[in-house]
Every structure is written in structure tokens, then in C-alpha cells.
Scaffold this motif. Structure first.
Motif, mmCIF file in Angstrom:
data_model
loop_
_atom_site.group_PDB
_atom_site.id
_atom_site.type_symbol
_atom_site.label_atom_id
_atom_site.label_comp_id
_atom_site.label_asym_id
_atom_site.label_seq_id
_atom_site.Cartn_x
_atom_site.Cartn_y
_atom_site.Cartn_z
ATOM 1 N N MET A 187 0.816 -1.212 0.000
ATOM 2 C CA MET A 187 0.000 0.000 0.000
ATOM 3 C C MET A 187 0.854 1.269 0.000
ATOM 4 O O MET A 187 0.535 2.248 -0.679
ATOM 5 C CB MET A 187 -0.924 0.026 1.223
ATOM 6 C CG MET A 187 -1.974 -1.050 1.229
ATOM 7 S SD MET A 187 -3.127 -0.908 -0.148
ATOM 8 C CE MET A 187 -2.828 -2.472 -0.947
ATOM 9 N N SER A 188 1.940 1.253 0.749
ATOM 10 C CA SER A 188 2.782 2.450 0.831
ATOM 11 C C SER A 188 3.380 2.778 -0.524
ATOM 12 O O SER A 188 3.446 3.943 -0.929
ATOM 13 C CB SER A 188 3.889 2.262 1.867
ATOM 14 O OG SER A 188 4.700 1.134 1.539
ATOM 15 N N GLU A 189 3.799 1.762 -1.261
ATOM 16 C CA GLU A 189 4.372 1.990 -2.578
ATOM 17 C C GLU A 189 3.293 2.406 -3.582
ATOM 18 O O GLU A 189 3.519 3.273 -4.427
ATOM 19 C CB GLU A 189 5.096 0.731 -3.066
ATOM 20 C CG GLU A 189 5.828 0.896 -4.380
ATOM 21 C CD GLU A 189 6.835 2.038 -4.379
ATOM 22 O OE1 GLU A 189 7.041 2.630 -5.449
ATOM 23 O OE2 GLU A 189 7.397 2.348 -3.309
ATOM 24 N N MET A 190 2.136 1.787 -3.488
ATOM 25 C CA MET A 190 1.048 2.151 -4.397
ATOM 26 C C MET A 190 0.622 3.605 -4.172
ATOM 27 O O MET A 190 0.304 4.325 -5.130
ATOM 28 C CB MET A 190 -0.146 1.225 -4.187
ATOM 29 C CG MET A 190 -1.210 1.344 -5.266
ATOM 30 S SD MET A 190 -0.640 0.800 -6.902
ATOM 31 C CE MET A 190 -0.859 -0.970 -6.772
ATOM 32 N N ALA A 191 0.651 4.048 -2.919
ATOM 33 C CA ALA A 191 0.282 5.432 -2.610
ATOM 34 C C ALA A 191 1.255 6.413 -3.256
ATOM 35 O O ALA A 191 0.870 7.522 -3.636
ATOM 36 C CB ALA A 191 0.249 5.641 -1.099
ATOM 37 N N LEU A 192 2.523 6.007 -3.385
ATOM 38 C CA LEU A 192 3.533 6.874 -3.972
ATOM 39 C C LEU A 192 3.562 6.797 -5.500
ATOM 40 O O LEU A 192 4.035 7.724 -6.166
ATOM 41 C CB LEU A 192 4.925 6.494 -3.444
ATOM 42 C CG LEU A 192 5.198 6.763 -1.968
ATOM 43 C CD1 LEU A 192 6.513 6.119 -1.556
ATOM 44 C CD2 LEU A 192 5.220 8.252 -1.690
ATOM 45 N N THR A 193 3.060 5.703 -6.056
ATOM 46 C CA THR A 193 3.217 5.448 -7.484
ATOM 47 C C THR A 193 1.958 5.711 -8.304
ATOM 48 O O THR A 193 2.012 6.318 -9.368
ATOM 49 C CB THR A 193 3.670 3.990 -7.716
ATOM 50 O OG1 THR A 193 4.861 3.731 -6.973
ATOM 51 C CG2 THR A 193 3.936 3.720 -9.188
ATOM 52 N N ALA A 194 0.811 5.244 -7.818
ATOM 53 C CA ALA A 194 -0.409 5.259 -8.632
ATOM 54 C C ALA A 194 -1.093 6.621 -8.649
ATOM 55 O O ALA A 194 -1.037 7.383 -7.686
ATOM 56 C CB ALA A 194 -1.374 4.200 -8.116
ATOM 57 N N ASP A 195 -1.755 6.901 -9.769
ATOM 58 C CA ASP A 195 -2.603 8.086 -9.905
ATOM 59 C C ASP A 195 -4.065 7.733 -9.687
ATOM 60 O O ASP A 195 -4.841 8.536 -9.171
ATOM 61 C CB ASP A 195 -2.464 8.685 -11.316
ATOM 62 C CG ASP A 195 -1.023 9.003 -11.670
ATOM 63 O OD1 ASP A 195 -0.425 9.819 -10.961
ATOM 64 O OD2 ASP A 195 -0.503 8.426 -12.643
ATOM 65 N N HIS A 196 -4.424 6.527 -10.094
ATOM 66 C CA HIS A 196 -5.815 6.082 -10.085
ATOM 67 C C HIS A 196 -5.838 4.655 -9.532
ATOM 68 O O HIS A 196 -4.866 3.921 -9.693
ATOM 69 C CB HIS A 196 -6.376 6.109 -11.513
ATOM 70 C CG HIS A 196 -7.856 5.958 -11.604
ATOM 71 N ND1 HIS A 196 -8.703 7.033 -11.702
ATOM 72 C CD2 HIS A 196 -8.651 4.854 -11.614
ATOM 73 C CE1 HIS A 196 -9.952 6.610 -11.780
ATOM 74 N NE2 HIS A 196 -9.948 5.283 -11.730
ATOM 75 N N LEU A 197 -6.945 4.257 -8.914
ATOM 76 C CA LEU A 197 -7.041 2.916 -8.349
ATOM 77 C C LEU A 197 -8.326 2.228 -8.787
ATOM 78 O O LEU A 197 -9.388 2.853 -8.866
ATOM 79 C CB LEU A 197 -7.023 2.966 -6.813
ATOM 80 C CG LEU A 197 -5.744 3.427 -6.130
ATOM 81 C CD1 LEU A 197 -5.964 3.508 -4.623
ATOM 82 C CD2 LEU A 197 -4.582 2.504 -6.449
ATOM 83 N N ILE A 198 -8.185 0.934 -9.062
ATOM 84 C CA ILE A 198 -9.339 0.052 -9.213
ATOM 85 C C ILE A 198 -9.208 -0.987 -8.112
ATOM 86 O O ILE A 198 -8.233 -1.737 -8.066
ATOM 87 C CB ILE A 198 -9.350 -0.622 -10.593
ATOM 88 C CG1 ILE A 198 -9.503 0.434 -11.695
ATOM 89 C CG2 ILE A 198 -10.487 -1.645 -10.686
ATOM 90 C CD1 ILE A 198 -9.296 -0.113 -13.095
ATOM 91 N N VAL A 199 -10.172 -0.990 -7.191
ATOM 92 C CA VAL A 199 -10.144 -1.910 -6.053
ATOM 93 C C VAL A 199 -11.232 -2.952 -6.262
ATOM 94 O O VAL A 199 -12.383 -2.609 -6.550
ATOM 95 C CB VAL A 199 -10.384 -1.175 -4.721
ATOM 96 C CG1 VAL A 199 -10.240 -2.141 -3.541
ATOM 97 C CG2 VAL A 199 -9.407 -0.002 -4.572
ATOM 98 N N VAL A 200 -10.853 -4.224 -6.134
ATOM 99 C CA VAL A 200 -11.814 -5.307 -6.358
ATOM 100 C C VAL A 200 -11.889 -6.206 -5.133
ATOM 101 O O VAL A 200 -10.959 -6.285 -4.331
ATOM 102 C CB VAL A 200 -11.433 -6.139 -7.600
ATOM 103 C CG1 VAL A 200 -11.477 -5.277 -8.851
ATOM 104 C CG2 VAL A 200 -10.059 -6.774 -7.451
ATOM 105 N N GLY A 201 -13.025 -6.881 -5.010
ATOM 106 C CA GLY A 201 -13.230 -7.839 -3.937
ATOM 107 C C GLY A 201 -14.276 -8.838 -4.352
ATOM 108 O O GLY A 201 -15.305 -8.469 -4.944
ATOM 109 N N ARG A 202 -14.008 -10.118 -4.121
ATOM 110 C CA ARG A 202 -14.931 -11.200 -4.509
ATOM 111 C C ARG A 202 -15.355 -11.086 -5.974
ATOM 112 O O ARG A 202 -16.516 -11.294 -6.332
ATOM 113 C CB ARG A 202 -16.148 -11.228 -3.586
ATOM 114 C CG ARG A 202 -15.795 -11.511 -2.130
ATOM 115 C CD ARG A 202 -17.025 -11.715 -1.268
ATOM 116 N NE ARG A 202 -16.668 -11.887 0.128
ATOM 117 C CZ ARG A 202 -16.318 -13.035 0.695
ATOM 118 N NH1 ARG A 202 -16.266 -14.135 -0.038
ATOM 119 N NH2 ARG A 202 -16.015 -13.102 1.976
ATOM 120 N N GLY A 203 -14.388 -10.709 -6.810
ATOM 121 C CA GLY A 203 -14.623 -10.703 -8.239
ATOM 122 C C GLY A 203 -15.353 -9.499 -8.786
ATOM 123 O O GLY A 203 -15.666 -9.454 -9.978
#
Length: 318
Positions: A187-203
Motif C-alpha cells: 500500500m505504501s508503494e502504491m500510494a507513492l506510485t499510482a494516480d488512479h485505483l481500481i479496487v476489487v473484492g470477490r470478483g
């Protein structure tokens, strides 16, 4: 650009991917997050044609992956850094890939240098450390100079210098207008790297928004207090119903269950000086945990939970 519409993958009676629709835009780094078993790897495999969807469609740059005449020039993929013949050297592996697409040896040399593999280019890949294997996987993904990159856990096994290198590399590629689709559990690296997020759960897609917007949704009720009289303030606050305290330093308290005005009033009444009084800012990890708290399939047993040998086994394991 990657476009998924109603993407579904069923194994038996279970939908591993259940009607996912999303778009990964060029010119930005899109993070792909979700608990183990959420369908991330299966989705990435369907994007590049390694798994066939049960339903729905997914295209890369307007076409299904299999329809591209030169896939390496369209999509660079790192799904499994170990998918290399261990008896081949790093350079031999890249030359073999390049030959299938008519890519010259000069480009092989360029990606070898770019990924820091020059000194080990003729070493057999089977002798590589996890981090060096990741660099080779990234080199293979970059070989065709593609407009779209799909990377699953690319910083796994890399040292801090390597992690920074990947972050800088991906930001540079996105700045050139390329599409970068990145999966990671860090999560710490994603916070520094990503501009946008797609979060998925149970497909299914749980969230699809810029990083800042997702973090801003987090409910937080913790206030950080800095005071030279932390012990006395803690004693006063502990008498308040529903208040929880955490000492984070010699003069720091994190207070949950109260508000900044209430703490300030209590401190003023007791003559306690406050140097700092501010809400604790939520992190991407906080946001992720809230978003996925009901979508986690595999939960570890808490350390203090009873085990099977310490409880009655009557009627169990039948």
C-alpha cells in the motif's frame, strides 16, 4: 487503453471474476488492488488471453490481445517473473523473445542496460535472485517498446534502490502517454506510485477513482495531540466514556472517540499547554482496509483465538 465490459470468469459454480467493467486510461498509472482471491490475477490473465472469459469482453488498444499482429509492440506484460527457462542467460531469453517479433539486437541491449542487467546479461536466469528475476521480467515487458504495460507485483524482491527505479520508470512511461496497469499488495508503494485505483473484492469492482478521492472517503475519528504534559492529559481523557488513547511518542497522544474542540476545552480547563491538535490523516492502507473489510476470503486466525485442539471436537470434521 484497457477496456473491460462485464468481464466474467467462472470455475465450476463460482464466479472468480463477476461482471467487472472498468477502463484503464493512458497517461496515468492505474493501481489494481484487492485481497487474495479477489480475481486480480485472473483478470490480468484474461486481458492478455491466457484465460478465456466465461462472459463479457476485454480489449487492449481497441482489440482483443490475440488480434494484435505484434503483441509485444502493443502490450508489455509481467505476470510471473519465474516464467523463464533457467538454463538460458538473461540476454538469450530476451533475444529469443525479440526474434519472434523481428526486434533487433540493439533493442535487447537497450533494455538490458535500462534494467540494470548489463553485468549479469550472460548469467543463467536460473541463478538469479528474486530481485534480478523481476528486473529480467520488466526488461521482457519493455522489449517491444509497448504503449501498454501490465505488471503484477513488479517490485517484489527488489531492494529500495530497485523499488525507486521502478517507480521512476513507470512515472516516466505514464508521462509519455502510455497506459500502465499495476498490481501490488504494498500500500505504501502504491500510494507513492499510482494516480488512479481500481479496487476489487470477490470478483467485483468496489472502487474506481483517483487515489486522493479514495483516501478522502475514509472515516477517521483520531486526533493527534502534542503536549509536554501528555501523562496528565491522558489521565483526564481516560475518564471520558468511549475514548481510546495511544501513546505514539514522549509527548504525543493519538485520541480516538473525542473531538479536537472537546480535547482543547478539557486541556484549557486543566491548564495543560497544547503544541499540536489535529486530525490524523487517513492513509491508503486505511482506505483499502475499510473498502475490503467485507470482501476478504482468507482470514488468519487471531493469535488469541482458540485452536481446534483447545475446544471441543464433538461433531467436528465430519
Amino acid at each position: 487503453m484497457i477496456e473491460a465490459n462485464g468481464l466474467t470468469k467462472r470455475y465450476g459454480s463460482r464466479n472468480v471474476v463477476d461482471g467487472m467493467s472498468f477502463t484503464v486510461q493512458p497517461g496515468k498509472i492505474t493501481g489494481f488492488l484487492g485481497p487474495n482471491g479477489a480475481g486480480k490475477s485472473t483478470t490480468m490473465r484474461m486481458v492478455v488471453g491466457l484465460d478465456r472469459p466465461t462472459g463479457g469482453t476485454v480489449t487492449v488498444n481497441g482489440r482483443r490481445y490475440a488480434q494484435h499482429r505484434a503483441p509485444l509492440a502493443e502490450v508489455g506484460v509481467l505476470l510471473d517473473a519465474k516464467a523463464v527457462h533457467g538454463g538460458r542467460s538473461a540476454r538469450e531469453h530476451l533475444v529469443a523473445l525479440a526474434t519472434t517479433h523481428g526486434i533487433g539486437r540493439r533493442r535487447v541491449d537497450e533494455v538490458v542496460e535500462l534494467t540494470g542487467l548489463t553485468s549479469v546479461a550472460r548469467v543463467r536466469a536460473g541463478k538469479f535472485s528474486l530481485g534480478m528475476g523481476q528486473r529480467l521480467g520488466i526488461a521482457a515487458a519493455l522489449l517491444g517498446d509497448p504503449q501498454t504495460l501490465i505488471l503484477d507485483e513488479p517490485v517484489n524482491g527488489l531492494d529500495p534502490e530497485g523499488v525507486l527505479w521502478v517507480r521512476t520508470l513507470l512515472r516516466g512511461l505514464a508521462a509519455e502517454g502510455r497506459t500502465v496497469f499495476l498490481s501490488s499488495h504494498l500500500m505504501s508503494e502504491m500510494a507513492l506510485t499510482a494516480d488512479h485505483l481500481i479496487v476489487v473484492g470477490r470478483g467485483q469492482v468496489i472502487a474506481d477513482a483517483p487515489v486522493d478521492e479514495i483516501v478522502s472517503r475514509v472515516r477517521t475519528s483520531t486526533v493527534r495531540v502534542r503536549t509536554p504534559d501528555a501523562a496528565r492529559l491522558a489521565a483526564l481523557l481516560s475518564r471520558e466514556a468511549g475514548v481510546e488513547l495511544a501513546s505514539t511518542g514522549a509527548d504525543l497522544l493519538d485520541v480516538t472517540g473525542s473531538t479536537a474542540p472537546a480535547i482543547a476545552t478539557l486541556a484549557a480547563g486543566a491548564g495543560i499547554v497544547l503544541y499540536e491538535l489535529a486530525p490524523v490523516q487517513a492513509s491508503l492502507e486505511d482506505a483499502y482496509m475499510q473498502l475490503t473489510e467485507h470482501a476478504v476470503e482468507y482470514r488468519a486466525t487471531p493469535p488469541d483465538a482458540p485452536t481446534a485442539t483447545s475446544t471441543s471436537t464433538s461433531g467436528a470434521h465430519r
